[in-house]
Enzyme design. Structure first.
Site, mmCIF file in Angstrom:
data_model
loop_
_atom_site.group_PDB
_atom_site.id
_atom_site.type_symbol
_atom_site.label_atom_id
_atom_site.label_comp_id
_atom_site.label_asym_id
_atom_site.label_seq_id
_atom_site.Cartn_x
_atom_site.Cartn_y
_atom_site.Cartn_z
ATOM 1 N N ASN A 108 27.757 46.436 35.563
ATOM 2 C CA ASN A 108 26.489 45.851 36.027
ATOM 3 C C ASN A 108 26.068 46.406 37.384
ATOM 4 O OD1 ASN A 108 26.009 44.252 33.769
ATOM 5 N ND2 ASN A 108 27.333 42.602 34.524
ATOM 6 N N TYR A 127 44.480 42.782 36.467
ATOM 7 C CA TYR A 127 43.957 43.251 37.758
ATOM 8 C C TYR A 127 44.106 44.772 37.874
ATOM 9 C CZ TYR A 127 43.392 43.376 42.897
ATOM 10 O OH TYR A 127 42.981 43.637 44.187
ATOM 11 N N TYR A 145 30.073 57.482 36.039
ATOM 12 C CA TYR A 145 28.665 57.353 36.470
ATOM 13 C C TYR A 145 28.316 58.466 37.451
ATOM 14 C CZ TYR A 145 27.003 53.019 34.302
ATOM 15 O OH TYR A 145 26.559 52.082 33.409
ATOM 16 N N ARG A 202 19.638 52.309 38.725
ATOM 17 C CA ARG A 202 18.204 51.986 38.671
ATOM 18 C C ARG A 202 17.536 52.129 40.043
ATOM 19 N NH1 ARG A 202 15.086 47.647 39.717
ATOM 20 N NH2 ARG A 202 16.799 46.175 39.969
HETATM 21 P P1 NAD Z 1 38.898 37.115 47.855
HETATM 22 O O1 NAD Z 1 39.448 36.452 46.653
HETATM 23 O O2 NAD Z 1 38.902 36.385 49.139
HETATM 24 O O3 NAD Z 1 37.408 37.614 47.595
HETATM 25 C C1 NAD Z 1 36.902 37.933 46.325
HETATM 26 C C2 NAD Z 1 35.512 37.338 46.216
HETATM 27 O O4 NAD Z 1 34.946 37.689 44.954
HETATM 28 C C3 NAD Z 1 35.529 35.808 46.290
HETATM 29 O O5 NAD Z 1 34.531 35.367 47.187
HETATM 30 C C4 NAD Z 1 35.214 35.388 44.858
HETATM 31 O O6 NAD Z 1 34.606 34.127 44.768
HETATM 32 C C5 NAD Z 1 34.331 36.529 44.409
HETATM 33 N N1 NAD Z 1 34.281 36.692 42.953
HETATM 34 C C6 NAD Z 1 35.323 36.707 42.078
HETATM 35 N N2 NAD Z 1 34.876 36.887 40.829
HETATM 36 C C7 NAD Z 1 33.523 37.002 40.915
HETATM 37 C C8 NAD Z 1 32.492 37.191 39.965
HETATM 38 N N3 NAD Z 1 32.758 37.322 38.640
HETATM 39 N N4 NAD Z 1 31.200 37.228 40.388
HETATM 40 C C9 NAD Z 1 30.919 37.100 41.709
HETATM 41 N N5 NAD Z 1 31.844 36.908 42.652
HETATM 42 C C10 NAD Z 1 33.148 36.874 42.263
HETATM 43 O O7 NAD Z 1 39.706 38.499 48.013
HETATM 44 P P2 NAD Z 1 39.594 39.649 49.112
HETATM 45 O O8 NAD Z 1 40.949 39.842 49.675
HETATM 46 O O9 NAD Z 1 38.470 39.405 50.021
HETATM 47 O O10 NAD Z 1 39.292 40.912 48.198
HETATM 48 C C11 NAD Z 1 37.997 41.478 48.115
HETATM 49 C C12 NAD Z 1 38.054 42.741 47.258
HETATM 50 O O11 NAD Z 1 38.954 43.683 47.859
HETATM 51 C C13 NAD Z 1 38.558 42.503 45.839
HETATM 52 O O12 NAD Z 1 37.828 43.323 44.965
HETATM 53 C C14 NAD Z 1 39.995 42.944 45.891
HETATM 54 O O13 NAD Z 1 40.454 43.399 44.649
HETATM 55 C C15 NAD Z 1 39.934 44.082 46.912
HETATM 56 N N6 NAD Z 1 41.229 44.265 47.554
HETATM 57 C C16 NAD Z 1 41.680 43.397 48.505
HETATM 58 C C17 NAD Z 1 42.935 43.599 49.070
HETATM 59 C C18 NAD Z 1 43.481 42.698 50.134
HETATM 60 O O14 NAD Z 1 44.635 42.883 50.540
HETATM 61 N N7 NAD Z 1 42.766 41.745 50.674
HETATM 62 C C19 NAD Z 1 43.733 44.679 48.646
HETATM 63 C C20 NAD Z 1 43.236 45.525 47.670
HETATM 64 C C21 NAD Z 1 41.975 45.335 47.127
#
Ligand code: NAD
Ligand code: UDP
Length: 314
Positions: free
Chosen positions: A102, A148, A162, A109
Site C-alpha cells: 500500500n 516478523y 518497485y 502514485r
Molecule cells: P513500536 O511498536 O513502538 O512502533 C510501531 C508502530 O506501528 C506502533 O505505533 C503501532 O501502533 C504501529 N502499527 C502497527 N501495525 C500497524 C498497522 N497495521 N497500521 C498502522 N500502524 C501500525 O516499535 P518501534 O520500535 O518504534 O519500531 C518501529 C519500526 O522500526 C518497526 O517497523 C520495526 O520493525 C522497526 N525496527 C525497530 C527496531 C527497534 O529496535 N526499535 C529494530 C529493528 C526494526
C-alpha cells in the site's frame, strides 16, 4: 544530498521510533502526517506534537490503502517487540507485506521518496559476525519469529522490485536493537523490561544463560541516521545497517542496569525463546562511509537517559 521534503507521511508514527522521527521532522520544518492504528503505539507519545499546526494524526491501518498527497514516506508501521509481533502473527505479516504494497503504491502514485524500516532480523540467527549488508541471513521460515523476519524480508523484496520495475526512489535501513525514552513499559523488549523490573525491585528476567549478544543503539543516534539516509541521492537505495556496533551480552546489560538504578533486584533465568539469535552486531562501514554517520551515545549514557524517562512514568 537533497533537502528534507516538505510534506511527509510517517506510518507507525505514534510508536517508539516513529514519535521521535515525527518530532525531528517537525523540527526540520516539515509538515508531518502521522498514521497509526495504535496497536503498540500510543497517543501519549505524540500528544505534545498535537498543538503544532504542521502535525496531523490519523488513525489508520496500513493494511488498507491510504490516499494522501505527500512528498516523502517513512514506513515504520509494524510491531517490533517479539511478544507483540507474535501475539497476532498473521496480522504482523499482513502489516509488513500489505502495508509495504500500500505504501509503495502510494509512493508510486505521488512520486514520493520512500523509506522502509527494515531490521537486523532479516539476518536471522547469523553465521556471519558482524553482519554486513551483503550477508543473506539464516532465517527459519516457519518458526515463531518468522511472521516478523519473513514479513520484513518480503517487504524488502517489494521495495527493490518497485525500484527496479517502476523506478521508485527507495531507501532501506536495517535497524539493529534500538532503545530509549517512549518505549512502552510493557513492550517486552530487553532494555525496557530490565529497567522497569529494576526500578520496581522485581526480579530481572534473563532468557537463557544471558550469554547471547546484542548491540544497542540509542534512539537519537538512530533518528539522525534515518534522516541522513533520506537525504541521499536517488542512486543510493541501501540496504544499510543502522545500529551501534558495540556488542554486549544480555547478562552484561542486566548488570549495567542494576548498577545504574542502584536496584537490589535479583537476576533470574528463564527459558530461551525459540529461534532467539545467539549473537547480533552490525558492520556499519557502509553507514560510516556513505552517510558520514556513527553512533555517539554510549550504552551507559543512553541507559541513564532511559532510566530517567521510566522513573518519571512508572
Ligand atoms: P513500536 O511498536 O513502538 O512502533 C510501531 C508502530 O506501528 C506502533 O505505533 C503501532 O501502533 C504501529 N502499527 C502497527 N501495525 C500497524 C498497522 N497495521 N497500521 C498502522 N500502524 C501500525 O516499535 P518501534 O520500535 O518504534 O519500531 C518501529 C519500526 O522500526 C518497526 O517497523 C520495526 O520493525 C522497526 N525496527 C525497530 C527496531 C527497534 O529496535 N526499535 C529494530 C529493528 C526494526
Ligand atoms: N531478553 C531477556 N529478558 C527479557 C527480554 C528479552 O533475556 O526480559 C533477551 C531475549 O531473549 C533476547 C535479547 O534479550 O536474547 C533481546 O531481546 P529483545 O526482545 O529486546 O529483542 P530481539 O533482539 O530478540 O528482537
Amino acid at each position: 544530498m537533497k533537502e528534507l521534503s516538505q510534506r511527509v507521511l510517517v506510518t507507525g508514527g505514534a510508536g517508539f521510533l516513529g514519535s521521535h522521527l515525527c518530532e525531528r521532522l517537525l523540527g526540520a520544518g516539515c509538515e508531518v502526517l502521522c498514521v497509526d492504528n495504535f496497536y503498540t503505539g500510543r497517543r501519549d507519545n505524540v500528544a505534545h506534537l498535537l498543538p503544532n499546526s504542521r502535525f496531523e494524526l490519523i488513525r489508520h491501518d496500513v493494511t488498507f490503502p491510504l490516499y494522501v498527497e505527500v512528498d516523502a514516506i517513512y514506513n515504520l508501521a509494524c510491531p517490533a517487540s517479539p511478544i507483540h509481533y507474535q501475539y497476532n502473527p498473521v496480522q504482523t505479516t499482513k502489516t509488513s507485506v500489505h502495508g509495504a504494497i500500500n505504501m509503495l503504491g502510494l509512493a508510486k502514485r505521488v512520486k514520493a521518496r520512500i523509506f522502509q524500516a527494515s531490521t537486523s532480523e532479516v539476518y536471522g540467527d547469523p553465521e556471519v559476525h558482524p553482519q554486513r549488508e551483503d550477508y543473506w541471513g539464516r532465517v527459519n521460515p516457519i518458526g515463531s519469529r518468522s511472521c516478523y523476519d519473513e514479513g520484513k524480508r518480503c517487504a524488502e523484496t517489494l521495495f527493490f522490485d518497485y525500484h527496479r520495475q517502476y523506478g521508485l526512489d527507495i531507501k532501506v535501513a536495517r535497524i539493529f536493537n534500538t532503545y530509549g525514552p517512549r518505549m512502552h513499559p510493557n513492550d517486552g523488549r530487553v532494555v525496557s523490561n530490565f529497567i522497569v523490573q529494576a526500578l520496581r525491585g522485581h526480579d530481572i528476567t534473563i532468557y537463557g544463560d544471558g550469554s547471547q549478544t546484542r548491540s544497542f543503539c540509542y534512539v537519537d543516534d538512530l533518528i539522525e541516521a534515518i534522516v541522513r539516509l533520506m537525504a541521499q541521492d536517488k542512486d543510493f537505495t541501501g540496504p544499510v545497517n543502522i545500529g551501534n556496533p558495540t556488542e554486549f551480552t544480555i547478562r552484561q546489560l542486566a548488570e549495567t542496569v542494576l548498577g545504574l538504578t542502584c536496584s537490589s533486584s535479583r537476576l533470574i533465568f528463564r527459558e530461551l525463546p525459540s529461534d532467539d539469535p545467539r549473537q547480533r552486531k552490525p558492520d556499519i562501514s557502509l553507514a560510516r562511509s556513505r552517510l558520514g554517520w556513527q553512533p555517539k551515545v554510549s550504552l551507559e549514557e543512553g541507559l541513564k537517559r532511559t532510566v530517567e524517562y521510566f522513573s518519571g512514568i512508572i
